[in-house]
Structure formats: structure tokens, C-alpha cells
Design an enzyme around this catalytic site. Structure first.
Site, mmCIF file in Angstrom:
data_model
loop_
_atom_site.group_PDB
_atom_site.id
_atom_site.type_symbol
_atom_site.label_atom_id
_atom_site.label_comp_id
_atom_site.label_asym_id
_atom_site.label_seq_id
_atom_site.Cartn_x
_atom_site.Cartn_y
_atom_site.Cartn_z
ATOM 1 N N ASN A 148 0.837 -1.202 0.000
ATOM 2 C CA ASN A 148 0.000 0.000 0.000
ATOM 3 C C ASN A 148 0.874 1.257 0.000
ATOM 4 O OD1 ASN A 148 -2.636 -1.091 0.007
ATOM 5 N ND2 ASN A 148 -2.420 -1.634 2.166
ATOM 6 N N CYS A 169 -5.254 -7.480 -3.234
ATOM 7 C CA CYS A 169 -5.708 -7.160 -1.886
ATOM 8 C C CYS A 169 -6.623 -8.293 -1.435
ATOM 9 C CB CYS A 169 -6.448 -5.819 -1.895
ATOM 10 S SG CYS A 169 -6.963 -5.207 -0.292
ATOM 11 N N HIS A 170 -6.818 -8.446 -0.140
ATOM 12 C CA HIS A 170 -7.715 -9.499 0.341
ATOM 13 C C HIS A 170 -9.039 -8.948 0.859
ATOM 14 C CE1 HIS A 170 -4.620 -8.750 3.583
ATOM 15 N NE2 HIS A 170 -5.701 -8.168 4.048
ATOM 16 N N HIS A 199 -9.697 -0.524 -1.781
ATOM 17 C CA HIS A 199 -10.156 -0.104 -0.456
ATOM 18 C C HIS A 199 -11.413 0.764 -0.513
ATOM 19 C CE1 HIS A 199 -6.119 -0.835 1.876
ATOM 20 N NE2 HIS A 199 -6.594 -1.922 1.279
#
Length: 427
Positions: A148, A169-170, A199
Site C-alpha cells: 500500500n 488485496c484481500h 479499499h
């Protein structure tokens, strides 16, 4: 097949990725696992973990560990980036403590906000140097980006290099699992279409066995205490966000306000959450190192991270669908040219992002506020234009809601000075 992990000293996460790779026999046998870090102690721990994982599955794989990044990248087919430039100390601590002098509080501070801007300015040059070396040593390598601020980094890499990259990303699969639990559905049975920016993506469709379950979610009464922010955004915007409530609280101007502490209590926003997590992760790493020194076994358990499954799909041709972060080449019609998170398919042809058309207009508008900050930070990092750092911070939703223009300007100056050589374009 050579797989390189840059930042392998983030041992716990590296362990998960290596375990995932080695859990597939078609990837494990004959693989070269190259580990690179700037910290020799952490690198040594990662090497022990990797070797014990190889032994656990009895794979014919070779582990190489080096402090030399060029050596690790030479001949790589896949490169996983896991590094934290500047580390917890001094970089993260600086990004949290200096803004507090101005009354500006954060939760995670790694995506946008003043913390995300500074992390981007420090990480982009390192990642571009890495990609420059790849262009020379392994120009066909795929960079699987786990660092990030993911959207800023992917944007910068595609603007400034020829290296293929996808950000992973998870949050999408992790939140889907949480939503299944909230809806009392069996794990893995929730079907969804999800898109946006990293996000700040939203589930555009939520179904179970073909039936729309959004009405049930929107009508939900009691919500988990730790997830109040996302459910409040759902009430007002109509869709559920992929990122955790603590993250989401600092991407928007409505939840963290120095003059409104009751909002922080009402929505259970955990200020300074990332420093707490860093301390916990440091303790976890120390525990892992101690257990390894005592000869503890290392087990292979497959995680839900996308990385190894993507490698497997590219190597075998068996398709794998996931949400990846790529540039918006007509994928989301009502977002500009920025880094977006959309469904992708990995197979023998490579990685193919899937167009999703236009988003609901209120979601696109919300994402645009974050994309503005990302784009200006990338512009600052690539051009060295200090004014664009001010612009990024001034347009950040949370920062702008708390500070005046003059205060933001002063804070940026103090942060750039404090980071010094960690932000080479400005230090």
C-alpha cells in the site's frame, strides 16, 4: 519457474504466500524461490521458514536468499512486492505522530489521507527502481503488488515503466466472507460482482443461489460493533464497501472529527489502529523467530490470498477469477483514467480485466474524491513538484474536513522534512 519475494522479511505474510505456492504440486516442483530483504536478520528468518515449508511438502524446490535485489530479480518470472519502505519506525510513527500536533487523527494511514500520501511518496521511487531493474533483467516478469498505497503504486508503475503489474488485496474475498456470516449463509456460497478502486470498491450485486440478498442486508437491524461505519455508509449510499470500517472511516469526511468525539464513539472508530497492529506484528515475528530457533515445525495451510492461484492459472492455463487492481482502460465507464479494482481472469493468455460498465453515480462520485488524491500524489512523485503534495493533502476528504489550507501546508512541510531521504524527490 522463479518466484521472487521482495520484502521477504515480512515473514508472516511471506510464509502465507510461500505456503500457498508450495501447496500446489504443479508449482512447487522445480520452483526457485528467491527471497530478498534489506534486513539480514529478518531475511534469515524468512529463509528458515521457506526451507521448512519446502521440507514439509517434500517439494523439489530451491530456496535462495539474498540482500542483493538485482540478484533476486534476475531471471524472475513472478515478483511479489511485500516491502514497507521506512518501516514502522521511523516512517509510520512519523506519519501518525506529526499530524496529531494539528489535531489530525488516523486509523490506518496507508492508502490515502496524509499517511497514505507520505507512504506513496516514499514507496513509489523504490518500486520504480525495482521495475527499472526488471526491465533490464527480466522484462517479461509479472509484478504481483501487495504493498500500500496499492492504487498509487500501480498507477505510477504503469505510467513510468513497461513492466506488467497487478495489485492484489484481500478485502474483497475477506469482506464477502464476513457478509456471508452476517447473512447467516454458508461460507463460500455468497455470489457477488464487485468493482471500484482499492479499499473503496463496492459489491454491485450480492446473491445466494441466484437470489438477490441485498434487501436482507439493507434491512439488517443489529450490526457488528466493529463494522458500524460500513453499515452506516450502506444505509446512505445503498451499497456495501469492501474495506474494513476502520479503513473506510478515514477515506471520507464524516466519522473522524476532532470537534465531534461522539461520532468516534458512536461508530466505534479505532484511532491509531495501525501502530497497534504493527506492534502486534513485531511481537508475532519475534515469537516466530524464537519458535524456529527451538526447531518448531512449519505447516503448509492454503490461505485465501489470490497470488499463488494467479501464478497457477498462468502456468497451467486453468482459469482463475479474482478482483485485481489495474488501470482503467474503459473498465469502469464513469471513472477517469486511474487505478481501479475490477473482476479479472487469469489463464494461459495472461490477466484479462473484465469491463463492468458504469457504477451507480453516487459510488463513482465517492471514489473520485479518493482518485483525486491518488493522481496528485503520483504526479508529485513522478515530477518532483512539491506543490502537488500540498494539492493532494488539501483535496484529501478527511484532512480537508479537519484542517485549514495553511495548516495543511505547514503539516506537509514538516512531514517532508521529517522523512528526509525517505522521500527522495523532496528530501
Amino acid at each position: 519457474m522463479k518466484v521472487t519475494l521482495v520484502g521477504a522479511g515480512s515473514t508472516v505474510f511471506a510464509k502465507n504466500l510461500l505456503g500457498d505456492l508450495l501447496s500446489f504440486p504443479e508449482l512447487a516442483d522445480g520452483a526457485v524461490l528467491a527471497l530478498m530483504d534489506v534486513d539480514p536478520v529478518r531475511l534469515a528468518t524468512a529463509e528458515i521458514v521457506a526451507r521448512r515449508l519446502v521440507d514439509a511438502v517434500r517439494a523439489d524446490a530451491r530456496v535462495e536468499a539474498t540482500l542483493d535485489r538485482r540478484e533476486a530479480l534476475d531471471g524472475a518470472d513472478y515478483v511479489f512486492t511485500l516491502m514497507q519502505v521506512g518501516g514502522y519506525r521511523p516512517a509510520t510513527v512519523t506519519d501518525f505522530e506529526l499530524p496529531k500536533r494539528f489535531g489530525l487523527r488516523q486509523t490506518i494511514g496507508d492508502t490515502i489521507g496524509i499517511g497514505g500520501i507520505m507512504r506513496g511518496l516514499g514507496t513509489i521511487p523504490v518500486l520504480l527502481d525495482l521495475c527499472s531493474e526488471l526491465e533490464e533483467l527480466s522484462p517479461d516478469a509479472l509484478v504481483l503488488q501487495y504493498v500500500n498505497p496499492m492504487a498509487m503504486l500501480g498507477w505510477a508503475v504503469t505510467r513510468a515503466t513497461s513492466i506488467r503489474t497487478v495489485g492484489l488485496c484481500h478485502s474483497v474475498q475477506g469482506t464477502a466472507r464476513d457478509l456471508a456470516a452476517d447473512l447467516e449463509l454458508p461460507a463460500g456460497e455468497l455470489e457477488y460482482v464487485c468493482a471500484g478502486i482499492n479499499h473503496l470498491a463496492f459489491y454491485l450485486e450480492l446473491r445466494h443461489r441466484g437470489r438477490d440478498v441485498y434487501p436482507r442486508l439493507r434491512a439488517k437491524g443489529e450490526v457488528p460493533d466493529w463494522n458500524r461505519v460500513r453499515y452506516e455508509v450502506l444505509r446512505h449510499f445503498g451499497y456495501f464497501c469492501t474495506e474494513s470500517s476502520e479503513h473506510l472511516a478515514e477515506y471520507v469526511p464524516w466519522f473522524i472529527k476532532g470537534a465531534r468525539p461522539e461520532l468516534i464513539d458512536q461508530f466505534n472508530v479505532p484511532l491509531d489502529e495501525y501502530p497497534r497492529r504493527c506492534e502486534a506484528q513485531l511481537a508475532e515475528w519475534e515469537g516466530l523467530r524464537a519458535s524456529l530457533e527451538h526447531g518448531s515445525a512449519v505447516t503448509v495451510e492454503r490461505s485465501d490470498e489470490y497470488g499463488a492461484r494467479i501464478v497457477r492459472a498462468l502456468e497451467t492455463g486453468e482459469p482463475f477469477t479474482f478482483n485485481g487492481n489495474v488501470m482503467n482502460e474503459g473498465l469502469i465507464e464513469n471513472l477517469p483514467h486511474c487505478c481501479v479494482e475490477v473482476p479479472c481472469v487469469a489463464d494461459a493468455r495472461g490477466i484479462t480485466p473484465q469491463p463492468v460498465g458504469p457504477l451507480p453515480p453516487q459510488l463513482a462520485a465517492l471514489m473520485q474524491t479518493n482518485a483525486n488524491v491518488q493522481g496528485l500524489t503520483v504526479e508529485a512523485a513522478l515530477t518532483g513538484e512539491r506543490e502537488h503534495v500540498y494539492h493532494a493533502a488539501m483535496l484529501d476528504p478527511h484532512t480537508a474536513a479537519e484542517l485549514s489550507l495553511g495548516e495543511i501546508h505547514e503539516l506537509v512541510d514538516l512531514l517532508l522534512e521529517a522523512h528526509g531521504e525517505l522521500v527522495p524527490a523532496f528530501g
